[in-house]
Design a protein around this motif. Structure first.
Motif, PDB file in Angstrom:
ATOM      1  N   PRO A   8       0.817  -1.132   0.007  1.00  0.00           N
ATOM      2  CA  PRO A   8       0.044   0.121   0.020  1.00  0.00           C
ATOM      3  C   PRO A   8       0.917   1.109   0.007  1.00  0.00           C
ATOM      4  N   THR A   9       0.461   2.314  -0.598  1.00  0.00           N
ATOM      5  CA  THR A   9       0.942   3.666  -0.667  1.00  0.00           C
ATOM      6  C   THR A   9      -0.304   4.483  -0.476  1.00  0.00           C
ATOM      7  N   PHE A  10      -0.060   5.876  -0.388  1.00  0.00           N
ATOM      8  CA  PHE A  10      -1.071   6.797  -0.093  1.00  0.00           C
ATOM      9  C   PHE A  10      -1.535   7.176  -1.651  1.00  0.00           C
ATOM     10  N   ALA A  11      -2.731   7.430  -1.995  1.00  0.00           N
ATOM     11  CA  ALA A  11      -3.392   7.755  -3.081  1.00  0.00           C
ATOM     12  C   ALA A  11      -3.248   8.996  -3.707  1.00  0.00           C
ATOM     13  N   VAL A  12      -3.235  10.046  -2.643  1.00  0.00           N
ATOM     14  CA  VAL A  12      -3.195  11.535  -3.247  1.00  0.00           C
ATOM     15  C   VAL A  12      -2.081  11.951  -3.936  1.00  0.00           C
ATOM     16  N   ARG A  20       7.513   1.569   5.439  1.00  0.00           N
ATOM     17  CA  ARG A  20       7.390   0.537   4.320  1.00  0.00           C
ATOM     18  C   ARG A  20       7.833  -0.890   5.058  1.00  0.00           C
ATOM     19  N   GLY A  21       7.077  -0.932   6.095  1.00  0.00           N
ATOM     20  CA  GLY A  21       7.376  -2.366   6.888  1.00  0.00           C
ATOM     21  C   GLY A  21       6.524  -3.343   6.001  1.00  0.00           C
ATOM     22  N   GLU A  22       6.568  -4.498   6.665  1.00  0.00           N
ATOM     23  CA  GLU A  22       6.042  -5.922   6.022  1.00  0.00           C
ATOM     24  C   GLU A  22       4.608  -5.799   6.331  1.00  0.00           C
ATOM     25  N   PHE A  23       3.885  -6.210   4.909  1.00  0.00           N
ATOM     26  CA  PHE A  23       2.713  -6.326   4.863  1.00  0.00           C
ATOM     27  C   PHE A  23       2.294  -7.839   4.372  1.00  0.00           C
ATOM     28  N   TRP A  24       0.918  -8.101   4.376  1.00  0.00           N
ATOM     29  CA  TRP A  24       0.557  -9.543   4.069  1.00  0.00           C
ATOM     30  C   TRP A  24       1.616 -10.559   4.450  1.00  0.00           C
ATOM     31  N   PRO A  25       1.624 -10.683   5.724  1.00  0.00           N
ATOM     32  CA  PRO A  25       2.687 -11.658   6.302  1.00  0.00           C
ATOM     33  C   PRO A  25       1.643 -13.085   6.107  1.00  0.00           C
ATOM     34  N   ASN A  26       2.489 -14.260   5.499  1.00  0.00           N
ATOM     35  CA  ASN A  26       1.980 -15.390   5.346  1.00  0.00           C
ATOM     36  C   ASN A  26       0.940 -15.498   4.346  1.00  0.00           C
ATOM     37  N   VAL A  27       0.768 -14.687   3.476  1.00  0.00           N
ATOM     38  CA  VAL A  27      -0.164 -14.921   2.610  1.00  0.00           C
ATOM     39  C   VAL A  27       0.660 -15.376   1.383  1.00  0.00           C
ATOM     40  N   ASP A  28      -0.108 -16.554   0.800  1.00  0.00           N
ATOM     41  CA  ASP A  28       0.361 -17.284  -0.438  1.00  0.00           C
ATOM     42  C   ASP A  28      -0.397 -16.983  -1.455  1.00  0.00           C
ATOM     43  N   TRP A  29       0.339 -16.045  -2.298  1.00  0.00           N
ATOM     44  CA  TRP A  29      -0.317 -15.328  -3.479  1.00  0.00           C
ATOM     45  C   TRP A  29      -0.455 -16.450  -4.737  1.00  0.00           C
ATOM     46  N   TRP A  57     -21.999   0.293  10.613  1.00  0.00           N
ATOM     47  CA  TRP A  57     -20.619  -0.674  10.118  1.00  0.00           C
ATOM     48  C   TRP A  57     -19.662   0.101   9.454  1.00  0.00           C
ATOM     49  N   ARG A  58     -18.570  -0.319   9.563  1.00  0.00           N
ATOM     50  CA  ARG A  58     -17.521  -0.026   8.726  1.00  0.00           C
ATOM     51  C   ARG A  58     -16.353  -1.198   8.627  1.00  0.00           C
ATOM     52  N   ILE A  59     -15.922  -1.073   7.484  1.00  0.00           N
ATOM     53  CA  ILE A  59     -14.521  -2.009   7.283  1.00  0.00           C
ATOM     54  C   ILE A  59     -13.528  -1.665   8.236  1.00  0.00           C
ATOM     55  N   SER A  60     -13.044  -2.590   8.919  1.00  0.00           N
ATOM     56  CA  SER A  60     -12.077  -2.213  10.092  1.00  0.00           C
ATOM     57  C   SER A  60     -10.778  -1.712   9.722  1.00  0.00           C
ATOM     58  N   TRP A  61     -10.322  -0.937  10.876  1.00  0.00           N
ATOM     59  CA  TRP A  61      -8.893  -0.525  10.383  1.00  0.00           C
ATOM     60  C   TRP A  61      -7.767  -1.597  10.133  1.00  0.00           C
ATOM     61  N   GLN A  62      -7.987  -2.724  10.529  1.00  0.00           N
ATOM     62  CA  GLN A  62      -6.751  -3.705  10.278  1.00  0.00           C
ATOM     63  C   GLN A  62      -7.146  -3.898   8.524  1.00  0.00           C
ATOM     64  N   SER A  63      -8.490  -4.071   8.209  1.00  0.00           N
ATOM     65  CA  SER A  63      -8.830  -4.507   6.936  1.00  0.00           C
ATOM     66  C   SER A  63      -8.164  -3.575   5.863  1.00  0.00           C
ATOM     67  N   ALA A  64      -8.100  -2.263   6.280  1.00  0.00           N
ATOM     68  CA  ALA A  64      -7.651  -1.219   5.579  1.00  0.00           C
ATOM     69  C   ALA A  64      -6.291  -1.369   5.207  1.00  0.00           C
ATOM     70  N   LEU A  65      -5.322  -2.032   5.995  1.00  0.00           N
ATOM     71  CA  LEU A  65      -4.099  -2.071   5.765  1.00  0.00           C
ATOM     72  C   LEU A  65      -3.628  -3.821   5.463  1.00  0.00           C
ATOM     73  N   GLY A  66      -4.691  -4.408   5.163  1.00  0.00           N
ATOM     74  CA  GLY A  66      -4.362  -5.710   4.673  1.00  0.00           C
ATOM     75  C   GLY A  66      -4.340  -6.901   6.039  1.00  0.00           C
ATOM     76  N   GLY A  67      -4.716  -6.188   7.144  1.00  0.00           N
ATOM     77  CA  GLY A  67      -4.801  -7.156   8.334  1.00  0.00           C
ATOM     78  C   GLY A  67      -6.032  -8.241   8.398  1.00  0.00           C
ATOM     79  N   MET A  68      -5.585  -9.159   9.196  1.00  0.00           N
ATOM     80  CA  MET A  68      -6.442 -10.505   9.339  1.00  0.00           C
ATOM     81  C   MET A  68      -6.655 -10.659  10.835  1.00  0.00           C
TER      82      MET A  68
END
Length: 704
Positions: free
Chosen positions: A101-105, A533-542, A627-638
């Protein structure tokens, strides 16, 4: 909340002085001003100026963009394009080659500084040659034989100095490029000779110059640390812990027990020279002998504070080396001295007097410095009102409201300046406080909210009402001083609603087999990971993943030929998977409440006229009221659960809500042609008022 007497007098003078000037078009934007709450307060007689504006001209609810997010909606306001056309479709975007992820603006880039990596060589050569010539001249004056021989040591000394100084020169410097596409209406006005001033509209950083115009950039301007806003908290309380795993990354500086502390203020990362460490400014704190005040000293400034007091603006200075430094401005508040020291530092604002190349806060570039010299320090960071510290329970609601009062006092002074000058035919001024109050205090308006404040509900609800009254007062001051032919439009980009429950959409995708894991994730994502620029999507099997979510509602198919490890074939398989995901998400039921967390899932082509298929999410997920999609989901968290109560201070939202749930407002001092208005209609309306030709075919239609 403020003293308007002087402001009223000055505005009256401005109206008299400007009686014969061309008619003005004035647009006042109030982020997140909610239609339902505004209508309720008008009906109760608490917003008299907005009610008068409605009676004079017209009022309608304003449909926001899909999704109903601040940068997304204001980019459409600015250009007349839908989010597919502006390419501002979320706060975050992903790189399909890395899934990061990066900032969109805006996008950070790098450009060579002077001669780039040859800076040191050039400094050695330049100072060596200059020193040699000086040595020759000196030897000639002293009538030395073989003057070149005497000049050599001087030249070597100069080259040595050049070696040191050259090492202080960065080979590259960061620069920023806006990702927004489309032509702002104020640029069209400027090209036709219409003087215009635009203040703090989101997605205007870096500020782009235009003829006959002034612009002060808004949301998108980072703080000095490169964050949306990074407050700091100094405490001797050993048990203090920010809430919710510090998702907002408040900097906590823990101090030992005592009465005198030598500590630091954390500044920007030393990325100019390829380092990962942060620059620091020294900070001395010393408690008075009577224990009733605190002396604070930094960068040659001293201030003494008692509990509950704010410091004046302080200049904070950070040195990369003896040649390169950066400065910013901020304020402290001493929250408590006993039983523990509690000191709050607001996010550090970039200094308008010392902005680096490519970091334009205003257009023309010197205008921000001119405002600084005229009014003193002011907030330059795009997200000016700090919502992060109250969200992590570092400061209370009273401190949050004090911040609003101080910030908006500065804002009104700048708005007033435009009237006094009297030369702008187009004036656009944006205020953010209505949005920030909604995020932090909406729980006080909803007795069913898990974080409903009970006995304090009336007090906190009064703070929300006070913010809307402030909006009304600003409108009234401006409205009363405009000429008969002047046009006033007041609008918001979206509304607000309660956020009672969160939906962890990536957890659902993993449980249903759309997102494959090699092992349970367990990692908590936060903004620090994003910025560093930390680690994202840990343990995801793409290689076995078919879909993933990032941002606030963006659902992506792991498409072969687009994503690096894409496995879903374009064509029929892709379309079948999109329809399946949309149907299944809309059918989800929360067993604890019986509610559907997801309201509607849009295919991108259903809501965007045109778009980049490499960039735009394949589906946009919107949520139901509450309802809202969670903060964790916004960054790919599970997280390990699908749903959870929102017990946070950040209790109101709009970002993933179905746009039908969160309409904004639009008032005008001229009659409206119709009432079914959307943000897309504002741009063509302004072009018509200013007699400007559209630069391209538009989807929206004028409403005045």
């Amino acid at each position: 909340m403020r003293d308007w007497a002087l402001a009223s007098l000055m505005l009256a003078m401005a109206a008299a002085l400007g009686a014969e000037k061309p008619p003005r078009v004035v647009v006042l934007g109030f982020d997140g001003a909610d239609a339902v709450l505004t209508e309720q307060l008008m009906a109760e007689g608490k917003l008299p100026h907005l009610a008068a504006l409605k009676a004079q001209g017209g009022y309608a609810r304003l449909a926001p963009t899909v999704p109903a997010q601040t940068p997304v909606s204001w980019a459409t306001f600015t250009t007349g394009r839908d989010p597919g056309g502006t390419r501002i479709f979320d706060f975050l975007r992903r790189d399909p080659m890395t899934y990061m992820p990066t900032f969109a603006v805006a996008e950070e880039r790098k450009q060579a500084f002077l001669l780039g990596r040859a800076n040191r060589t050039a400094a050695i050569a330049t100072l060596g040659v200059v020193s040699f010539l000086l040595g020759l001249g000196l030897a000639g004056l002293l009538r030395r034989r073989r003057p070149w021989l005497h000049a050599l040591p001087v030249s070597m000394l100069g080259a040595g100095v050049g070696y040191v100084i050259g090492g202080w020169l960065p080979p590259v410097v960061p620069t920023v490029e806006s990702r927004r596409q489309g032509t702002p209406f104020w640029e069209l006005a400027g090209e036709k000779g219409i003087p215009a001033t635009v203040v703090r509209v989101p997605v205007t950083f870096p500020a782009a110059p235009f003829p006959h115009g002034h612009l002060l950039a808004g949301l998108g301007v980072p703080d000095l640390r490169g964050r949306i806003g990074a407050p700091a908290y100094y405490t001797t309380d050993p048990d203090f812990a920010p809430g919710f795993d510090n998702e907002f990354s408040v900097e906590v500086i823990r101090l030992p027990q005592g009465t005198r502390w030598k500590t630091k203020i954390l500044g920007p990362q030393d990325r100019l020279f390829g380092k990962v460490s942060y620059l620091e400014a020294p900070l001395l704190l010393e408690q008075a002998a009577d224990g009733q005040s605190l002396l604070l000293a930094t960068c040659g400034q001293e201030v003494r504070l008692r509990p509950g007091e704010w410091s004046p603006w302080l200049r904070l200075c950070f040195s990369f080396n003896p040649l390169v430094r950066v400065t910013g401005w901020s304020r402290f508040k001493l929250l408590a001295l006993h039983p523990y020291l509690k000191l709050y530092l607001q996010p550090i604002n970039p200094d308008p007097l010392r902005t680096p190349p490519g970091f334009d806060l205003s257009a023309p570039r010197p205008w921000a410095a001119e405002l600084f010299r005229r009014f003193g320090p002011f907030k330059t960071v795009g997200w000016a009102i700090d919502t992060w510290a109250p969200s992590e329970r570092v400061v209370d609601e009273a401190t949050f409201m004090e911040d609003i009062q101080h910030t908006e006092g500065e804002e009104f002074r700048r708005l007033l300046r435009q009237f006094l000058e009297g030369s702008d035919q187009l004036l656009v001024h944006y205020f953010e406080f209505t949005d920030r109050v909604g995020h932090i205090l909406w729980r006080a308006l909803d007795p069913q909210h898990p974080a409903y404040p009970g006995g304090r509900a009336r007090e906190l609800a009064g703070m929300v009402e006070a913010a809307y009254r402030l909006m009304d007062d600003i409108v009234g001051e401006v409205q009363g001083k405009l000429g008969r032919e002047d046009v006033l439009i007041v609008l918001s980009d979206h509304g607000f609603s309660t956020w009672r429950r969160s939906f962890h959409i990536n957890t659902w995708l993993a449980r249903e087999g759309y997102l494959a894991l090699t092992a349970p994730s367990g990692q908590v994502e936060n903004l620090e990971n994003l910025f560093n620029r930390g680690e994202f999507w840990p343990n995801v099997d793409w290689g076995r993943t078919r879909a993933y979510h990032l941002g606030l509602g963006g659902l992506y198919i792991n498409l072969a030929g687009r994503e690096r490890y894409g496995i879903v074939a374009p064509g029929e398989e892709y379309e079948r998977l999109r329809r399946e995901l949309a149907a299944r998400l809309e059918a989800i039921v929360d067993p604890a409440t019986g509610e559907h967390p997801v309201s509607r899932v849009f295919l991108r082509e259903e809501v965007y006229k045109s778009f980049d298929p490499q960039l735009i999410p394949d589906l946009i997920v919107t949520t139901s009221r509450g309802w809202r999609i969670s903060w964790q989901s916004a960054l790919g968290g599970m997280p390990d659960r699908l749903f959870e109560d929102n017990v946070r201070v950040w209790s109101g939202d709009h970002c993933t809500l179905d746009p039908r749930v969160v309409p904004g407002v639009l008032f005008a001092n001229r009659p409206l042609l119709r009432r079914d208005l959307a943000m897309l209609d504002v741009y063509p309306t302004l072009l018509k008022l200013l007699a400007l030709a559209a630069p391209e075919p538009l989807t929206g239609h004028p409403f005045l």
